[in-house]
Write an enzyme that holds these catalytic residues in place. Structure first.
Site, PDB file in Angstrom:
ATOM      1  N   TRP A   1       0.075  54.742  42.261  1.00 25.95           N
ATOM      2  CA  TRP A   1      -1.331  54.489  42.564  1.00 25.95           C
ATOM      3  C   TRP A   1      -1.560  54.815  44.047  1.00 25.95           C
ATOM      4  CZ3 TRP A   1      -2.266  51.000  46.478  1.00 25.95           C
ATOM      5  CH2 TRP A   1      -1.271  50.068  46.751  1.00 25.95           C
TER       6      TRP A   1
ATOM      7  N   GLU B   1       1.228  43.639  56.499  1.00 23.61           N
ATOM      8  CA  GLU B   1       1.532  44.935  55.885  1.00 23.61           C
ATOM      9  C   GLU B   1       1.355  46.078  56.895  1.00 23.61           C
ATOM     10  OE1 GLU B   1       2.747  45.598  52.953  1.00 23.61           O
ATOM     11  OE2 GLU B   1       2.433  43.777  51.796  1.00 23.61           O
TER      12      GLU B   1
ATOM     13  N   GLU C   1       5.211  51.370  50.781  1.00 26.15           N
ATOM     14  CA  GLU C   1       4.629  50.197  51.435  1.00 26.15           C
ATOM     15  C   GLU C   1       3.367  50.558  52.226  1.00 26.15           C
ATOM     16  OE1 GLU C   1       5.265  46.900  51.733  1.00 26.15           O
ATOM     17  OE2 GLU C   1       6.917  46.836  50.317  1.00 26.15           O
TER      18      GLU C   1
ATOM     19  N   HIS D   1       0.003  49.667  50.973  1.00 27.03           N
ATOM     20  CA  HIS D   1      -0.456  48.271  50.898  1.00 27.03           C
ATOM     21  C   HIS D   1      -1.432  47.934  52.023  1.00 27.03           C
ATOM     22  CE1 HIS D   1       3.569  47.274  48.660  1.00 27.03           C
ATOM     23  NE2 HIS D   1       2.841  48.181  48.050  1.00 27.03           N
TER      24      HIS D   1
ATOM     25  N   GLU E   1      10.724  40.605  50.111  1.00 20.11           N
ATOM     26  CA  GLU E   1       9.994  41.268  49.024  1.00 20.11           C
ATOM     27  C   GLU E   1       9.544  40.236  48.000  1.00 20.11           C
ATOM     28  OE1 GLU E   1       8.896  44.136  49.222  1.00 20.11           O
ATOM     29  OE2 GLU E   1      10.258  45.386  50.350  1.00 20.11           O
TER      30      GLU E   1
ATOM     31  N   THR F   1       6.540  38.346  49.499  1.00 20.15           N
ATOM     32  CA  THR F   1       5.272  39.084  49.444  1.00 20.15           C
ATOM     33  C   THR F   1       4.798  39.226  47.999  1.00 20.15           C
ATOM     34  OG1 THR F   1       6.568  41.114  49.673  1.00 20.15           O
ATOM     35  CG2 THR F   1       5.402  40.362  51.622  1.00 20.15           C
TER      36      THR F   1
ATOM     37  N   ASP G   1       4.279  46.251  43.184  1.00 15.30           N
ATOM     38  CA  ASP G   1       5.161  47.064  44.027  1.00 15.30           C
ATOM     39  C   ASP G   1       6.237  46.199  44.686  1.00 15.30           C
ATOM     40  OD1 ASP G   1       3.889  49.484  43.677  1.00 15.30           O
ATOM     41  OD2 ASP G   1       3.325  49.741  45.793  1.00 15.30           O
ATOM     42  N   GLU G   2       5.802  45.054  45.208  1.00 12.06           N
ATOM     43  CA  GLU G   2       6.746  44.160  45.908  1.00 12.06           C
ATOM     44  C   GLU G   2       7.854  43.718  44.953  1.00 12.06           C
ATOM     45  OE1 GLU G   2       6.199  44.390  48.860  1.00 12.06           O
ATOM     46  OE2 GLU G   2       4.151  43.939  49.499  1.00 12.06           O
TER      47      GLU G   2
ATOM     48  N   HIS H   1      10.373  46.428  44.579  1.00 16.50           N
ATOM     49  CA  HIS H   1      11.224  46.494  45.775  1.00 16.50           C
ATOM     50  C   HIS H   1      12.219  45.335  45.802  1.00 16.50           C
ATOM     51  CE1 HIS H   1       7.828  48.951  47.903  1.00 16.50           C
ATOM     52  NE2 HIS H   1       8.515  49.671  47.049  1.00 16.50           N
TER      53      HIS H   1
HETATM   54 FE   LIG Z   1       7.302  44.829  50.484  1.00 15.12          FE
HETATM   55 FE   LIG Z   2       4.027  45.374  51.073  1.00 17.43          FE
END
Ligand SMILES: [Fe+2]
Ligand SMILES: [Fe+2]
Length: 396
Positions: free
Chosen positions: A95, A138, A176, A179, A229, A232, A261-262, A265
């Site tokens: 995305w 971020e 990242e 974000h 991670e 977040t 996403d976090e 990760h």
């Molecule tokens: Fe992260």
């Molecule tokens: Fe992030």
């Protein structure tokens, strides 16, 4: 008010640093008095300095990993290629911030912006304080890429190195980067925040850096990133939930997408540490203990807006009150990592290793007890002006 808060925090028992950051501890009385002055005079004072010196003053330890272990990370490059790089998403399938924002090239741009602003009107100020704090965190991404590249054995030696660790770090950074970009553009369009103050805070923060105590040591570094991670993932998940409760489904989607996403990760970083536990259980459990004893410092712990000398404490207090990121979450993360790495089941450890194992396994319960006591003592009803929202007052 500021003086009261200062005394309150410095007398509190040791808690995870997000809840009771150590920022207050080094501040001189002059600083405390200064924080009660009008914001303009503080900004004038800041004008005299080209930069704000780092705020943490504990001894900085470097290169704590024995040099022979650097070789071990080199040997793990093929393993990382097969097991870690697979957690990156191809750019074409990722995305992008634009997927969640009004399209500036479309006819309906102005209308879409008005809709976004209408929805944002329903969201309370305290939520915006937390969202701004998360966005600033971020946006200090250059600091985190720098931090990853301080680590012995896994750093990007050239800036375009072809080893797996370096490929991961660059691609992780690139993922990242979306974000902060998305949150920043959303906040800009919302019209709810003082963008200039927000931008100043980002500039101060990147200039200050961070001091997570990872000592160029990838054992410590990857334990730290595993924790972060997940932290977040939890906090963006909670801002998504609260946006939904405030009726802003689009904002909820935006935060939820970042949270996903976090999570990806987190899976990658915890897998690296799982591998370290497999190869070197003793060394890894000692590093886990070390990171936990130092407390996990939040990446934006040095944030400053040119006015509030305890900005991170204040932001953290609001995040705690809204349930976006709390001491309970900190305890939950430690518990999760202990379980994820099966620390309770480690065998063949030395006496020192066993002590470290006992310490980390007992830590979640200890944090929860401290948190309950701190909650019982917490004072209700104090409010603080946040420059990010035009100095409107928000309850801590
Ligand atoms: Fe992260
Ligand atoms: Fe992030």
């Amino acid at each position: 008010m500021a003086l009261q808060f200062h005394l309150l925090t410095s007398q509190s028992p040791k808690l995870p640093s997000f809840a009771m950051p150590q920022l207050a501890s080094f501040r001189s009385p002059k600083f405390v008095v200064a924080s009660t002055l009008r914001s303009t005079s503080r900004e004038v004072e800041a004008l005299k300095k080209p930069f704000i010196p780092p705020r943490e003053v504990h001894p900085q330890v470097t290169h704590s990993m024995p040099p022979q272990k650097i070789e071990m990370f080199k040997c793990l490059e093929d393993w990382a290629a097969e097991n870690i790089l697979v957690h990156l998403k191809p750019v074409e399938r990722c995305w992008q911030p634009q997927d969640f924002l009004p399209d500036p090239a479309s006819e309906g741009f102005q209308e879409q912006v008005m809709e976004l602003r209408e929805r944002a009107k329903e969201v309370p100020d305290d939520y915006f304080v937390v969202l701004v704090g998360d966005m600033i965190t971020e946006d200090a991404l250059p600091t985190y890429q720098t931090m990853l590249n301080t680590m012995d054995g896994v750093r990007d030696e050239t800036g375009a190195s072809l080893n797996s660790w370096a490929i991961w770090t660059r691609a992780w950074t690139a993922e990242e980067n979306r974000h902060g970009d998305l949150l920043n553009k959303y906040l800009y369009l919302s019209g709810r925040v003082d963008m200039r103050q927000v931008e100043k805070t980002i500039q101060y923060l990147i200039g200050s850096g961070m001091d997570p105590g990872t000592e160029n040591n990838p054992y410590l570094g990857f334990i730290y990133t595993s924790f972060q991670e997940r932290a977040t993932f939890i906090s963006h998940g909670n801002t998504a939930r609260l946006a939904m409760e405030n009726g802003d489904i689009k904002l909820a989607q935006l935060c939820g997408t970042i949270a996903a996403d976090e999570k990806r990760h987190e899976v990658a970083y915890t897998k690296i540490v799982e591998k370290l536990f497999e190869i070197d259980p003793e060394g890894t459990v000692l590093c886990f203990e070390d990171m936990m004893r130092k407390n996990i410092t939040m990446p934006a712990h040095m944030m400053y807006d040119g006015r509030d000398n305890n900005l991170f404490d204040h932001f953290s207090a609001v995040a705690q009150r809204l349930g976006v990121y709390t001491a309970k979450d900190y305890a939950e993360i430690v518990e999760f990592l202990v379980g994820r790495w099966k620390v309770e089941r480690l065998t063949g450890l030395s006496g020192e290793g066993q002590k470290a194992q006992d310490y980390v396994c007992g830590l979640p319960a200890r944090i929860r007890r401290l948190e309950e006591r701190a909650q019982a003592r917490a004072k209700e009803g104090r409010t603080i002006p946040f420059s990010w929202i035009f100095n409107r007052e928000v309850k801590l």
